[in-house]
Design an enzyme around this catalytic site. Structure first.
Site, PDB file in Angstrom:
ATOM      1  N   THR A 133      33.730  32.680  46.300  1.00  0.00           N
ATOM      2  CA  THR A 133      33.731  33.593  47.450  1.00  0.00           C
ATOM      3  C   THR A 133      32.332  33.780  48.020  1.00  0.00           C
ATOM      4  O   THR A 133      31.326  33.674  47.298  1.00  0.00           O
ATOM      5  CB  THR A 133      34.272  34.976  47.026  1.00  0.00           C
ATOM      6  OG1 THR A 133      34.048  35.932  48.076  1.00  0.00           O
ATOM      7  CG2 THR A 133      33.564  35.488  45.779  1.00  0.00           C
ATOM      8  N   GLU A 135      31.097  36.466  48.691  1.00  0.00           N
ATOM      9  CA  GLU A 135      30.530  37.687  48.109  1.00  0.00           C
ATOM     10  C   GLU A 135      29.479  37.385  47.051  1.00  0.00           C
ATOM     11  O   GLU A 135      28.702  38.275  46.686  1.00  0.00           O
ATOM     12  CB  GLU A 135      31.643  38.549  47.509  1.00  0.00           C
ATOM     13  CG  GLU A 135      32.575  39.178  48.530  1.00  0.00           C
ATOM     14  CD  GLU A 135      31.942  40.320  49.317  1.00  0.00           C
ATOM     15  OE1 GLU A 135      31.053  40.992  48.768  1.00  0.00           O
ATOM     16  OE2 GLU A 135      32.344  40.524  50.478  1.00  0.00           O
ATOM     17  N   TYR A 157      33.178  42.578  41.872  1.00  0.00           N
ATOM     18  CA  TYR A 157      33.955  41.405  42.299  1.00  0.00           C
ATOM     19  C   TYR A 157      33.048  40.196  42.494  1.00  0.00           C
ATOM     20  O   TYR A 157      33.300  39.116  41.953  1.00  0.00           O
ATOM     21  CB  TYR A 157      34.707  41.724  43.597  1.00  0.00           C
ATOM     22  CG  TYR A 157      35.336  40.506  44.247  1.00  0.00           C
ATOM     23  CD1 TYR A 157      36.457  39.899  43.682  1.00  0.00           C
ATOM     24  CD2 TYR A 157      34.814  39.980  45.420  1.00  0.00           C
ATOM     25  CE1 TYR A 157      37.038  38.784  44.272  1.00  0.00           C
ATOM     26  CE2 TYR A 157      35.390  38.869  46.018  1.00  0.00           C
ATOM     27  CZ  TYR A 157      36.498  38.272  45.442  1.00  0.00           C
ATOM     28  OH  TYR A 157      37.061  37.168  46.031  1.00  0.00           O
ATOM     29  N   LYS A 161      32.929  36.781  40.183  1.00  0.00           N
ATOM     30  CA  LYS A 161      33.150  35.479  40.805  1.00  0.00           C
ATOM     31  C   LYS A 161      31.953  34.543  40.602  1.00  0.00           C
ATOM     32  O   LYS A 161      32.117  33.322  40.505  1.00  0.00           O
ATOM     33  CB  LYS A 161      33.442  35.655  42.295  1.00  0.00           C
ATOM     34  CG  LYS A 161      34.867  36.087  42.608  1.00  0.00           C
ATOM     35  CD  LYS A 161      35.853  34.963  42.326  1.00  0.00           C
ATOM     36  CE  LYS A 161      37.220  35.249  42.894  1.00  0.00           C
ATOM     37  NZ  LYS A 161      38.149  34.104  42.738  1.00  0.00           N
TER      38      LYS A 161
END
Length: 352
Positions: A133, A135, A157, A161
């Site tokens: 991701t 992010e 998160y 990841k």
């Protein structure tokens, strides 16, 4: 010719459903893994899933990436050619409240799959795709972000990841597993979950228009995201595993928009004229300038509230997918306005 077999963790999610369609159209046998819950959450794949007693190239199995024995047995029994890990707790805001669970699913869950492949796939024929991701870039100052950009995640998160990203690379290098990361920037569709900002905004404003909700409450309106269409992005996921060698790719549109841009576009598409103002705490709100539906002129229709701000914010994400364009021959064709228009049309049909 023997059909390829794909194993998809997280098949009932937005990406999983589009990926299943793509693979079935390419004549794969698709095994989808879904978590056991008291409710049958298969809405996104009901149109392609047949009764278990009928012959079908889509087969659902119960499973959970938090259970290694289950992951191991699924891979042992199915012997897939391709494994796609789309399973995750993928809500950034929720990850602050469920940090440990997010780590168990989004990081250790990936490790469990990689370990099972390492042990079972002695001839190294399986291909593994990890859904990474944008992010993981967090608030890194380098923009737009590409495969060589610095990682600075600012949420549980994003951090979970990033662990999966590095474990995927580690298993690729240490054990010669065909393991690739797709670093996907935000991608939406009519199948996006209702707790994500795109669907929350669209559904909320339609309900305000109908009089079912007085006002849409949002957090940070300045956050910018690179939004693409999920259908195009899962095509990139498949292309990543068809590449001759395992590698990592940024998948993005290269254009970003703020949450406020999103709200303005939805209001425009719904023919709701509006004006933005600020309250004494410098929080923004929008008032209606016309009577439409159940909305009255001067009514507050959108309001920014502190409670919806995250403990730590990613301010601006934009991706550089030139590598994917050059090597995979992939690029995004659906622009932001087309994407949001499709989502609005879909929700208008289901809600109105």
């Amino acid at each position: 010719m023997k059909k390829k077999i794909a194993l998809v963790f997280g098949i009932t999610g937005q990406d999983g459903s589009y990926l299943a369609e793509l693979l079935l159209n390419k004549n794969y046998i698709v095994y989808g893994v879904k978590r056991r819950t008291s409710l049958i959450h298969t809405t996104r794949i009901d149109h392609i899933y047949k009764d278990v007693h009928l012959k079908s190239n889509l087969i659902l199995r119960y499973g959970d990436v938090t259970d290694f024995s289950n992951v191991f047995n699924l891979i042992y029994q199915i012997k897939p050619d391709e494994v796609y890990n789309l399973a995750a707790q993928s809500n950034v805001g929720v990850s602050f409240e469920l940090a440990e669970y997010t780590a168990q699913t989004d990081s250790i869950g990936t490790l469990r799959i990689l370990e099972a492949i390492r042990i079972l796939d002695k001839k190294r024929k399986m291909k593994f795709y990890q859904a990474s991701t944008s992010e993981i870039f967090g608030n890194s100052p380098e923009k737009p972000y590409n495969e060589k950009s610095k990682f600075e995640p600012v949420s549980p998160y994003g951090t979970a990841k990033l662990y999966s990203y590095w474990m995927t690379r580690n298993y690729r290098d240490a054990y010669s597993i065909f393991a690739s990361n797709g670093i996907l920037f935000n991608h939406e569709s009519p199948r996006r979950g209702e707790n994500f900002i795109s669907r929350k905004t669209i559904i909320g404003l339609i309900k305000v228009l109908k009089g079912e909700q007085k006002c849409l409450h949002l957090g940070n309106l300045k956050s910018k995201r690179d939004w693409g269409h999920a259908k195009e992005f899962v095509n990139a996921q498949w292309k990543i595993l068809q590449h001759k060698i395992p590698d990592d790719f940024v998948i993005a549109t290269g254009k970003n928009h703020s949450v406020k841009d999103l709200v303005n576009l939805v209001l425009k598409k719904l023919n709701i004229k509006h004006k933005w103002k600020k309250d004494k705490n410098n929080l923004e709100y929008a008032i209606a300038l016309n009577n439409i539906g159940q909305i009255k002129k001067s009514q507050i229709i959108v309001k920014q509230e502190k409670r919806y701000f995250r403990p730590n914010e990613v301010h601006n994400l934009i991706g550089d997918s030139r590598k994917a364009k050059k090597i995979l021959k992939w690029k995004s064709m659906i622009n932001f306005e087309q994407l949001i228009s499709e989502m609005i049309d879909s929700d208008l049909k289901s809600i109105m």
